[in-house]
Design a protein around this motif. Structure first.
Motif, PDB file in Angstrom:
ATOM      1  N   SER A  75       0.998  -1.316   5.408  1.00 53.78           N
ATOM      2  CA  SER A  75       0.565  -2.673   5.088  1.00 53.78           C
ATOM      3  C   SER A  75       1.384  -3.718   5.839  1.00 53.78           C
ATOM      4  O   SER A  75       2.579  -3.537   6.093  1.00 53.78           O
ATOM      5  N   GLU A  76       0.741  -4.823   6.158  1.00 51.40           N
ATOM      6  CA  GLU A  76       1.460  -5.968   6.728  1.00 51.40           C
ATOM      7  C   GLU A  76       2.386  -6.608   5.693  1.00 51.40           C
ATOM      8  O   GLU A  76       3.354  -7.278   6.044  1.00 51.40           O
ATOM      9  N   ASP A  77       2.095  -6.393   4.427  1.00 52.74           N
ATOM     10  CA  ASP A  77       2.892  -6.959   3.345  1.00 52.74           C
ATOM     11  C   ASP A  77       4.157  -6.120   3.157  1.00 52.74           C
ATOM     12  O   ASP A  77       4.096  -4.965   2.729  1.00 52.74           O
ATOM     13  N   GLU A  78       5.303  -6.704   3.458  1.00 53.68           N
ATOM     14  CA  GLU A  78       6.561  -5.953   3.413  1.00 53.68           C
ATOM     15  C   GLU A  78       6.887  -5.462   2.005  1.00 53.68           C
ATOM     16  O   GLU A  78       7.413  -4.354   1.832  1.00 53.68           O
ATOM     17  N   ALA A  79       6.566  -6.264   0.990  1.00 56.02           N
ATOM     18  CA  ALA A  79       6.850  -5.858  -0.392  1.00 56.02           C
ATOM     19  C   ALA A  79       6.007  -4.645  -0.785  1.00 56.02           C
ATOM     20  O   ALA A  79       6.491  -3.728  -1.463  1.00 56.02           O
ATOM     21  N   ARG A  92       4.872  -2.399   1.305  1.00 56.66           N
ATOM     22  CA  ARG A  92       5.431  -1.268   2.042  1.00 56.66           C
ATOM     23  C   ARG A  92       6.669  -0.715   1.336  1.00 56.66           C
ATOM     24  O   ARG A  92       6.834   0.503   1.202  1.00 56.66           O
ATOM     25  N   ARG A  93       7.538  -1.618   0.881  1.00 55.40           N
ATOM     26  CA  ARG A  93       8.763  -1.187   0.213  1.00 55.40           C
ATOM     27  C   ARG A  93       8.456  -0.381  -1.043  1.00 55.40           C
ATOM     28  O   ARG A  93       9.063   0.663  -1.297  1.00 55.40           O
ATOM     29  N   ILE A 142       4.226  -0.658  12.636  1.00 53.41           N
ATOM     30  CA  ILE A 142       4.688  -0.681  11.245  1.00 53.41           C
ATOM     31  C   ILE A 142       5.234   0.690  10.853  1.00 53.41           C
ATOM     32  O   ILE A 142       6.276   0.794  10.202  1.00 53.41           O
ATOM     33  N   GLU A 152       8.747   1.387  11.790  1.00 50.44           N
ATOM     34  CA  GLU A 152       9.723   0.730  10.931  1.00 50.44           C
ATOM     35  C   GLU A 152       9.838   1.428   9.578  1.00 50.44           C
ATOM     36  O   GLU A 152      10.919   1.487   8.980  1.00 50.44           O
ATOM     37  N   THR A 153       8.714   1.968   9.094  1.00 45.57           N
ATOM     38  CA  THR A 153       8.633   2.506   7.740  1.00 45.57           C
ATOM     39  C   THR A 153       9.131   3.938   7.629  1.00 45.57           C
ATOM     40  O   THR A 153       9.866   4.286   6.692  1.00 45.57           O
TER      41      THR A 153
END
Length: 292
Positions: free
Chosen positions: A69-73, A75-76, A116, A119-120
């Protein structure tokens, strides 16, 4: 070499409950069952029945996942849930986690999803290494017309394996997807064999007359069959274009020691418990003639 034969649980068989699934699989001579989740209760059932657990679906990591997801929260949250699952399944002996990586926004370009992912996933794979768990990435390209999944082509897999060289991040070899994408399913094993962590027994028939009508594009006015986009259809092993004899030779050559797990997505064996059971049995019979 003799390979174990297993199955991914179809819906009607699965609706009978895990105890029934394990007992039926054992009664028909299957060795392994892939599960949508794995906990102490499932382990107790499998141990008592005498059947092995195969791949385990990664929580939030199958289908349109927030891991990309583009939404970092978002993804976390998804990473934390997957890391927790890795630790939990490792404690009770789980080894292989099945994942399929398409973004929650299917219009997102694959190139962006890859960035993404870079990074993830190092953190997730580090947790898998620590827990001695192996990821098996499915090569399903995702829904038409976007085909947003990453990891379904050699081009993308090379980039992914360069970014994360760990063998704890590997592929679920499913030749049915390669055939429908017109990717050489045998050459794939020659290049990526060392990264094969699991294998699905599923086939694809190329429908040549229908391919004349729409080429490689999805049908405009609907498909003749379920599990099809018009010019191809998924089938049980032996009813499609996969050369299973040569697949077996190559899997043996690369030292693959996992099972061949039937994934039933054939419209002829779908819709009722009896049809699903028939499809699994027919697929098992064909695979055993080659892999046993």
């Amino acid at each position: 070499m003799s390979f174990k034969i297993g199955m991914r649980i179809p819906p009607k068989i699965g609706a009978q409950g895990m105890e029934s699934v394990a007992s039926w699989a054992k009664s028909v001579g299957l060795d392994v069952v892939d599960v949508p989740y794995y906990n102490e209760e499932v382990k107790e059932i499998f141990d008592r029945v005498g059947i092995e657990v195969g791949s385990i679906d990664g929580v939030g990591a199958v289908g349109m996942t927030k891991l990309l997801s583009e939404d970092e929260a978002k993804r976390r949250e998804a990473v934390d849930a997957l890391n927790k699952q890795i630790s939990e399944v490792a404690k009770i002996g789980g080894k292989t986690m099945f994942i399929c990586l398409a973004p929650d926004d299917i219009s997102q370009p694959r190139s962006r999803s890859f960035e993404i992912w870079k990074e993830t996933f190092p953190e997730v794979v580090a947790q898998a290494e620590k827990s001695d768990v192996y990821f098996a990435l499915e090569g399903w390209p995702g829904p038409a017309p976007q085909y947003p999944s990453i990891g379904c082509t050699p081009e993308m897999l090379r980039a992914m394996f360069e970014a994360i060289p760990s063998k704890h991040f590997g592929v679920n070899y499913d030749p049915s997807h390669l055939v429908r994408l017109e990717i050489d399913h045998l050459r794939f094993l020659s290049e990526f064999g060392s990264r094969v962590n699991y294998c699905h027994g599923k086939d694809t028939e190329i429908l040549t007359d229908d391919k004349y009508e729409m080429g490689i594009l999805a049908a405009t006015f609907g498909n003749k069959y379920d599990f099809s986009e018009g010019s191809w259809r998924y089938t049980i092993p032996g009813a499609g274009d996969v050369n299973w004899e040569k697949v077996a030779i190559r899997l043996e050559g690369i030292g693959y020691k996992g099972p061949i797990s039937i994934e039933l997505e054939d419209h002829r064996y779908w819709g009722t418990l009896e049809k699903e059971q028939q499809g699994i049995l027919k697929a098992k019979q064909h695979l055993e003639s080659i892999f046993k």
